[in-house]
Write a protein that holds these residues in place. Structure first.
Motif, PDB file in Angstrom:
ATOM      1  N   GLN A 120      -6.693   3.493  -2.655  1.00 13.14           N
ATOM      2  CA  GLN A 120      -5.396   4.173  -4.053  1.00 13.14           C
ATOM      3  C   GLN A 120      -4.244   4.006  -3.150  1.00 13.14           C
ATOM      4  OE1 GLN A 120      -5.400   8.439  -2.596  1.00 13.14           O
ATOM      5  NE2 GLN A 120      -4.776   8.745  -5.266  1.00 13.14           N
ATOM      6  N   ALA A 121      -3.506   3.299  -4.498  1.00 11.26           N
ATOM      7  CA  ALA A 121      -2.260   2.034  -3.794  1.00 11.26           C
ATOM      8  C   ALA A 121      -1.253   3.589  -4.392  1.00 11.26           C
ATOM      9  CB  ALA A 121      -2.267   0.990  -4.864  1.00 11.26           C
ATOM     10  N   LYS A 122      -0.612   3.359  -2.607  1.00 11.61           N
ATOM     11  CA  LYS A 122       1.245   3.332  -2.513  1.00 11.61           C
ATOM     12  C   LYS A 122       1.922   2.162  -2.312  1.00 11.61           C
ATOM     13  CE  LYS A 122      -0.710   7.738  -1.076  1.00 11.61           C
ATOM     14  NZ  LYS A 122      -1.012   8.736  -0.267  1.00 11.61           N
ATOM     15  N   SER A 123       3.355   2.037  -3.143  1.00 14.52           N
ATOM     16  CA  SER A 123       4.285   0.952  -2.908  1.00 14.52           C
ATOM     17  C   SER A 123       5.717   1.931  -2.985  1.00 14.52           C
ATOM     18  CB  SER A 123       3.880   0.158  -3.960  1.00 14.52           C
ATOM     19  OG  SER A 123       5.219  -0.906  -3.604  1.00 14.52           O
ATOM     20  N   ALA A 124       6.149   1.316  -1.727  1.00 12.04           N
ATOM     21  CA  ALA A 124       7.207   1.605  -1.931  1.00 12.04           C
ATOM     22  C   ALA A 124       8.395   0.707  -1.345  1.00 12.04           C
ATOM     23  CB  ALA A 124       8.055   2.976  -0.900  1.00 12.04           C
ATOM     24  N   LEU A 169       3.061  -1.997   1.071  1.00 10.26           N
ATOM     25  CA  LEU A 169       2.056  -1.999  -0.048  1.00 10.26           C
ATOM     26  C   LEU A 169       1.528  -0.920   0.813  1.00 10.26           C
ATOM     27  CD1 LEU A 169       0.486  -1.164  -2.379  1.00 10.26           C
ATOM     28  CD2 LEU A 169       0.042  -3.980  -2.880  1.00 10.26           C
ATOM     29  N   GLU A 224      -5.468   2.226   0.133  1.00 12.48           N
ATOM     30  CA  GLU A 224      -5.999   3.100   1.487  1.00 12.48           C
ATOM     31  C   GLU A 224      -7.702   3.890   0.124  1.00 12.48           C
ATOM     32  OE1 GLU A 224      -3.552   6.736   2.441  1.00 12.48           O
ATOM     33  OE2 GLU A 224      -4.430   7.028   0.315  1.00 12.48           O
TER      34      GLU A 224
END
Length: 101
Positions: free
Chosen positions: A4-8, A12, A15
């Protein structure tokens, strides 16, 4: 292997969940490259807390992530390493090359 990728803000977070073996690492590498290419992060954090098994293929994945981040003049942090994966990383001396928290 599920990622699972989260970018802000050029950060980056990836998980990882499941087995990081030959088959899982192959899929994970593809996902890693797609996520890094899309986000062009300055900092990549790989959370391994959901990894249930890791072998040398996982080491190769982390080294590849480190190379990609060096090309982007960014950094890599590996966190949430479970005990079995930590033994694999320690045996290979990966902490000399990759920041592990």
């Amino acid at each position: 292997m599920e990622i699972q990728a989260k970018s802000a803000d050029r950060n980056l977070l990836l998980e990882l969940r499941g087995e990081l073996d030959h088959h899982g690492a192959k899929d994970a590498l593809r996902e890693l490259e797609l996520a890094v290419d899309a986000a062009l992060p300055r900092r990549l954090v790989m959370d391994l807390s959901g990894v249930t098994f890791m072998d040398s293929s996982g080491i190769a994945l982390l080294l590849r992530a480190q190379q990609r981040m060096q090309l982007l003049e960014g950094s890599l942090l590996v966190c949430g390493v479970p005990p079995q994966a930590k033994r694999v990383l320690d045996a290979a001396g990966i902490s000399r090359l990759v920041t592990i928290k």
